[in-house]
Design a protein around this motif. Sequence first.
Motif, PDB file in Angstrom:
ATOM      1  N   ALA A 139      12.058  41.381 -23.105  1.00  0.00           N
ATOM      2  CA  ALA A 139      12.334  39.947 -23.015  1.00  0.00           C
ATOM      3  C   ALA A 139      11.076  39.128 -23.298  1.00  0.00           C
ATOM      4  N   ARG A 140       9.939  39.560 -22.743  1.00  0.00           N
ATOM      5  CA  ARG A 140       8.682  38.864 -23.019  1.00  0.00           C
ATOM      6  C   ARG A 140       8.366  38.895 -24.503  1.00  0.00           C
ATOM      7  N   TYR A 253      12.375  23.159 -32.122  1.00  0.00           N
ATOM      8  CA  TYR A 253      11.546  24.328 -32.435  1.00  0.00           C
ATOM      9  C   TYR A 253      10.216  24.300 -31.688  1.00  0.00           C
ATOM     10  N   LEU A 254       9.692  23.090 -31.426  1.00  0.00           N
ATOM     11  CA  LEU A 254       8.478  23.000 -30.620  1.00  0.00           C
ATOM     12  C   LEU A 254       8.748  23.533 -29.211  1.00  0.00           C
ATOM     13  N   ALA A 255       9.941  23.243 -28.697  1.00  0.00           N
ATOM     14  CA  ALA A 255      10.323  23.776 -27.394  1.00  0.00           C
ATOM     15  C   ALA A 255      10.373  25.290 -27.418  1.00  0.00           C
ATOM     16  N   GLU A 256      10.812  25.875 -28.538  1.00  0.00           N
ATOM     17  CA  GLU A 256      10.839  27.334 -28.650  1.00  0.00           C
ATOM     18  C   GLU A 256       9.430  27.923 -28.578  1.00  0.00           C
ATOM     19  N   PRO A 261       8.730  31.877 -24.723  1.00  0.00           N
ATOM     20  CA  PRO A 261       7.981  32.877 -23.948  1.00  0.00           C
ATOM     21  C   PRO A 261       8.190  32.728 -22.441  1.00  0.00           C
ATOM     22  N   VAL A 262       8.323  31.477 -21.975  1.00  0.00           N
ATOM     23  CA  VAL A 262       8.595  31.273 -20.552  1.00  0.00           C
ATOM     24  C   VAL A 262       9.953  31.837 -20.180  1.00  0.00           C
ATOM     25  N   GLY A 263      10.957  31.603 -21.036  1.00  0.00           N
ATOM     26  CA  GLY A 263      12.276  32.162 -20.784  1.00  0.00           C
ATOM     27  C   GLY A 263      12.264  33.674 -20.732  1.00  0.00           C
TER      28      GLY A 263
END
Length: 393
Positions: A139-140, A253-256, A261-263
């Motif tokens: 997942a990471r 996409y900036l949120a991605e 990585p946080v998700g």
Amino acid sequence: MPSTPLAPAPAAPSATDLNSRHAAIALGLSLPADVVLYLLLPMYVDQFGVTLAEAGILLAANRLVRIAGYRWVARFYARNGDRPTCTIAVVAAAVCGVGYATLSGFWALLPLRLMWGLCFAALNLSTQALATADPIGAARRNGRSRAFIAMGPVLALPLGALMAHWVGPRAIFGILAVFSLLAVFAARRLPSAPHRTEKPTRRFQWPNSLDGWSFMEGLALDGLFIVGLSYLGKDLLPGGAVIVAGLLMALRYLAEIFLSPVGGQLADRFGAERLLVSLSLVTAIALVGFGLGWLWSCAALIVVLRALQLPLLSPIVARRTPGPERVQALAARSVWRDIGAGAGPLIAGLLLPVASPPWLYGIAAVLLAIMALACGRNPSPQSTPPPTQERTS
């Protein structure tokens, strides 16, 4: 005087980490022409020589072709490995960019959309397979992969919006075609070993809860939401709508880059299924607000939530289908997402001019919530490494 112990040097990335990173870079450089087309085509249908309904079909075509083509792409990918498959895909993606810059009309653009659909299938399957090749930290790793993929679109969308506003919507695609060619350097660093897969069973299988969630996420977030953002935003902000919509899609996409990585880290800590259900329910609420007219604020919330959700599905699939069946299982989930994402632009192109947005997005939100709850009913174990790991190099 006692010496101070030195801090341990950071561990070098593993082969699996590097392979996943290179596959993500190849997709990230090839993807911008497609995402910019989603922004510009609904707003500039006349300059592309199509109607809004035809634009919906074109935006859906790349996903619809994958419904039939993913099985073939998965077999080609498993037999030939990542390096040749992804090299062919990024070169074909550059051809698509040139075509978007120069060709007009539905029948001229349709072959390009179909070709890009198969290119994306190959690149997307490679990123998922390499990120989950080692179940430890999958997942990471998948979250970091999504961050690399997003870097290309987050730069291309504002640039495309500005260029469309000042010089028209076509020139940007020639620039993006050059970046697609640069992806060849990343593709050539991928492993060339084939992937061992099980012989597929019957062609059709009844969808499970993950299939249903993948379908609804594709329909609601990759179809209805994206086309609605361009179409409804054009009416709310005439003139500057392309810039605002481009910035919001770039924010997606900036949120991605920052949140995927946080998700992935949250999924490793709390469980991917539990996180998927929680985030999907909040996304459903934001979709209702989007349809009710809180366009820009709910759009910003949706792109944040989507970024957190992106790394979750692949690790769940890898845990539920470990071993050689993993590649086919990842492809199957992508097919159902593409069915939804292919239907989304078609529905948006046909219904947005005549239907009430609150009803359209409200129904999609309810169905997304139902599918998310179904996924959480039987969570898979949080740590089930497969008995046999695949070769990835």
